[in-house]
Design a protein around this motif. Structure first.
Motif, mmCIF file in Angstrom:
data_model
loop_
_atom_site.group_PDB
_atom_site.id
_atom_site.type_symbol
_atom_site.label_atom_id
_atom_site.label_comp_id
_atom_site.label_asym_id
_atom_site.label_seq_id
_atom_site.Cartn_x
_atom_site.Cartn_y
_atom_site.Cartn_z
ATOM 1 N N SER A 72 7.564 116.340 -41.324
ATOM 2 C CA SER A 72 6.910 115.623 -40.221
ATOM 3 C C SER A 72 6.856 114.123 -40.529
ATOM 4 O O SER A 72 6.908 113.711 -41.698
ATOM 5 C CB SER A 72 5.494 116.157 -39.985
ATOM 6 N N LYS A 120 -2.115 112.657 -35.515
ATOM 7 C CA LYS A 120 -1.771 113.855 -34.745
ATOM 8 C C LYS A 120 -0.391 113.704 -34.114
ATOM 9 O O LYS A 120 0.417 114.640 -34.138
ATOM 10 C CB LYS A 120 -2.828 114.100 -33.672
ATOM 11 N N GLU A 121 -0.089 112.553 -33.573
ATOM 12 C CA GLU A 121 1.226 112.296 -32.980
ATOM 13 C C GLU A 121 2.319 112.361 -34.041
ATOM 14 O O GLU A 121 3.372 112.974 -33.829
ATOM 15 C CB GLU A 121 1.244 110.935 -32.280
ATOM 16 N N SER A 124 3.228 115.810 -35.025
ATOM 17 C CA SER A 124 3.947 116.582 -34.003
ATOM 18 C C SER A 124 5.435 116.237 -33.937
ATOM 19 O O SER A 124 6.190 116.891 -33.221
ATOM 20 C CB SER A 124 3.310 116.363 -32.634
ATOM 21 N N LYS A 125 5.869 115.227 -34.658
ATOM 22 C CA LYS A 125 7.273 114.794 -34.655
ATOM 23 C C LYS A 125 7.875 114.996 -36.036
ATOM 24 O O LYS A 125 7.229 114.752 -37.045
ATOM 25 C CB LYS A 125 7.389 113.311 -34.281
#
Length: 136
Positions: A72, A120-121, A124-125
């Motif tokens: 991530s 959090k962003e 998520s990637k």
């Protein structure tokens, strides 16, 4: 404050993921990033310490320890940003001033919420998401 180490780390890992091991040396990466190989070796060391890269003494290049889809952006961020936070508070505001006395407590929750949202962003990637956007 976020500095360029994060972007350079993503650049390094993207190159490692896309090239043959022996080709992706610190000099090669430095040429792509347009920086000094010493900078690349320093950041590569951080990525190794975080368990994202692996190399062997005497063998040029490095390899990812996991598939790019399993790494991530938060993993990368935490590897190179150390204990820095997105927003820093200025120290020692004047306690005699009504704003200075209260500014830190007024901003604390907002800054924490923004930091949490960013993390959090990034969680998520994945590195593969970035590689896909570059059509690699």
């Amino acid at each position: 404050m976020i500095n360029s180490r994060f972007a350079v780390a993503i650049h390094i890992l993207s190159l490692v993921a896309s090239g043959p091991r022996e080709k992706v040396t610190s000099e090669y990466i430095a040429g792509s990033v347009n920086t000094n190989p010493v900078v690349i070796r320093r950041i590569t060391g951080m990525l190794k310490k975080a368990g994202l890269l692996q190399s062997q003494v005497g063998t040029p290049g490095a390899v990812l320890t996991r598939d790019p889809g399993e790494i991530s952006l938060l993993d990368i961020y935490l590897a190179v940003q150390e204990k820095e936070v997105l927003f820093s508070m200025h120290e020692n505001p004047n306690p005699q001033c009504p704003v200075g006395k209260n500014i830190q407590s007024a901003l604390e929750d907002t800054f924490h919420t923004a930091q949490t949202a960013m993390e959090k962003e990034l969680a998520s990637k994945s590195l593969q998401d970035i590689r896909t956007r570059m059509t690699l």
